[in-house]
Motif scaffolding. Structure first.
Motif: not given
Length: 262
Positions: A148-158, A93-106
């Motif tokens: 990237v892992n931490i950024a992904t968690l922040f992008a989840q916006d919980v 995955l690209t970094v952007m795609e990995a971070v965007m994956s956190a948006r799936h639940p929303s």
């Protein structure tokens, strides 16, 4: 944000070992909790239980007054985020795609990948990853991948962030950046944070509360000044740990094995 996490008389075991016996803790909005203890004391087990990823062996974990085990996975993912110690990349995955994956639940299923990129872009900026946005995650260094892992968690916006060893593989600057951002979202946005860590001093400087496990069932929880003391640390880590003042700030140092003062 007003989501509260509580553990009532929590008991955790692993095979025939009792890791935690009767832990009570209340994580309120705006709190930052660090979880300390020796290797094998149950820090990761505690975090996974608080996240609703394993059942408690006694007692209860409540999220917003509701048993965390009763949440459907998608609903739980909209309320709390969990960063495990290890993430294995099964495919590119690209970094952007990995971070965007956190948006799936929303997102509704049909909107996947089409919109709502702002949280991901903001997370990339926060953790200084813009230049890596198009990189394949499988080509990153360990420290870059952890950011990237931490950024992904922040992008989840919980409302609740649970992080298991978020500082692993990070250099000093990015350790401090991560801890600063965890404190910031708690203070400014009222989010709740619980993270495990090995560095006592970094934890003490970047937390409001602490849980200290001793690996024998004992667990102390409360405001950090009450929990993180020389006496409690020495007992939990089975090694003398001394508090010293430097520029009016308290630091902790381990005693040398030859018995001389630190």
């Amino acid at each position: 944000m007003s989501l509260e996490l509580t553990a009532n008389a929590l008991r955790l075991t692993m095979r025939d070992r009792e890791l935690v016996r009767g832990l009570d803790m209340r994580v309120a909005p705006g709190d930052v909790w660090c979880v300390l203890g020796p290797n094998g004391a149950g820090k990761s087990t505690l975090l996974r239980t608080l996240a609703g990823l394993r059942p408690a062996d006694g007692g209860r974990v409540l999220l917003g007054g509701r048993d965390v085990e009763s949440f459907p996975p998608i609903e739980l993912a909209r309320r709390r985020g969990f960063l495990p110690q290890t993430i294995v990349d099964a495919f590119s995955l690209t970094v952007m795609e990995a971070v965007m994956s956190a948006r799936h639940p929303s997102l509704p299923f049909w909107a996947w990948g089409e919109s709502d990129t702002a949280p991901a872009v903001d997370a990339l900026h926060t953790f200084e990853l813009e230049d890596l946005a198009r990189r394949d995650v499988t080509t990153l260094s360990g420290g870059e991948r952890q950011r990237v892992n931490i950024a992904t968690l922040f992008a989840q916006d919980v409302e609740l962030l649970l992080l298991d060893e978020p500082l692993s593989s990070l250099d000093l600057h990015h350790q401090m950046k991560t801890l600063h951002e965890l404190m910031r979202v708690a203070t400014e946005q009222g989010r709740s944070v619980v993270y495990t860590v090995h560095d006592i001093n970094l934890a003490f400087q970047h937390a409001t509360h602490a849980v200290l496990l001793d690996g024998r069932g004992g667990a102390l929880a409360g405001p950090k000044d009450d929990v993180v003391t020389s006496e409690h640390l020495s007992a939990a880590f089975h090694h003398p740990i001394h508090g010293v003042m430097l520029d009016d700030e308290l630091f902790f140092r381990a005693g040398r094995l030859n018995g001389t003062p630190p």
